[in-house]
Design a protein around this motif. Structure first.
Motif: not given
Length: 335
Positions: A222-226, A284-285, A293-296, A324-331
């Motif tokens: 859900r985090y990816a969309t919310h 995702p990109p 993903v973890f290295e990112r 997880a990738l979305r959190s990197m874009e938002l944070s």
């Protein structure tokens, strides 16, 4: 799990610091360095910690020792964090850590919501380490710090029940947002009046484990969309129940059902407190392996990004990695 000794070095270094800073913000370093070590990044632990170090504060002063006779009066008093940590340090030095955890889990579980759920998340990381590798003094001390923080920030919840749904994903969709979405965690939490019931018919411990796993997966997806509703705080809708899930193997099965109920309330409450106006589709990109993903996440550096990615790798599917990738874009990255 790290066998180089780096995690123990980092934990020992961190135990000179308090569980919070500025009187309200959590020290995330112990959780983040455990996640780094758990995913083969022990060589990066001290470098990451050097970047995070300016956010640390000295260990707080004690007020009065917590004892078996007076513990209840100290429960939920953040001024007593040092007293509680000292109590649990003595406990894990004298007793098997499993026994300490089992004895205190039902006492602390109703107050899981205090400290923005960070105390139970810290305990979950500590338990994973103790279950996965060598039992060392710094790792036992980390469990003591997590339990002590939980006791000091203990905050129960009382919410009315609303109609729920069969799946965890649908139940999270049914969570009504709080009427006023402003202020910090404590203020918003006080506005949570009612939440949907989920999995009320579960009676078997094995089913509780399975449903809790489903909840972690649904909240992570859900985090990816919310996640844009509150890029930091909505992480806890996934990481808090995952901390409980990580602790279950160390607990008697009789505690699994109440743990599921409390974890659901925590995830649903966070969902209500920080819900965005509407979901946003996310692509995702690219396609990445869990290791990539973890290295990112490590390169990004934000502690909540690292912890959500850690949970996403536990879930292990592509929607979780997308979250997880979305959190990197938002944070904002750690600098």
């Amino acid at each position: 799990m790290d066998t180089t000794g780096t995690l123990d070095e980092a934990l020992a270094r961190l135990h000179n610091s308090g569980p919070e800073r500025l009187g309200r913000l959590t020290n995330h370093a112990p959780m983040a360095v455990e996640a780094l070590a758990a995913h083969g990044q022990a060589h990066s632990v001290h470098r990451w910690l050097d970047l995070y170090a300016p956010r640390l504060e000295e260990f707080p002063s004690g007020v009065e020792p917590v004892t078996d006779a007076n513990w209840f009066s100290a429960l939920g008093d953040p001024r007593r964090a040092a007293d509680w940590i000292g109590y649990f340090e003595r406990e894990v030095a004298e007793r098997c850590w499993h026994d300490v955890l089992t004895h205190w889990w039902p006492r602390l579980l109703p107050g899981l919501y205090g400290g923005s759920t960070h105390p139970v998340i810290r305990v979950g990381h500590a338990v994973r380490t103790l279950l996965s590798g060598e039992i060392t003094e710094p790792r036992l001390a980390e469990l003591a710090h997590g339990l002590g923080y939980w006791a000091a920030r203990h905050r129960p919840a009382a919410v009315a029940s609303l109609p729920g749904a069969d799946s965890a994903a649908d139940a999270l969709d049914a969570v009504p947002p709080v009427a006023v979405q402003e202020g910090g965690f404590s203020a918003r939490f006080g506005r949570v009046r009612a939440l949907p019931v989920w999995a009320p018919s579960v009676t078997e411990p094995s089913d509780a484990y399975r449903h809790l796993t489903e909840l972690v997966r649904a909240a992570t997806h859900r985090y990816a969309t919310h996640g844009h509703g509150a890029e930091t705080m909505l992480v806890h809708a996934a990481t808090a129940p995952n901390a409980v899930l990580r602790a279950l193997p160390a607990l008697p099965q009789a505690l699994w059902l109440p743990s599921l109920r409390t974890a659901w309330t925590a995830s649903a409450a966070v969902t209500a407190m920080y819900a965005p106006a509407a979901p946003v589709a996310y692509t995702p990109p690219g396609t990445f392996t869990p290791e990539e993903v973890f290295e990112r996440a490590l390169a990004h550096g934000d502690e909540h990004v690292i912890k959500l990615t850690d949970t996403a790798l536990d879930v292990g599917d592509e929607p979780a990695l997308a979250a997880a990738l979305r959190s990197m874009e938002l944070s904002a990255p750690l600098e």
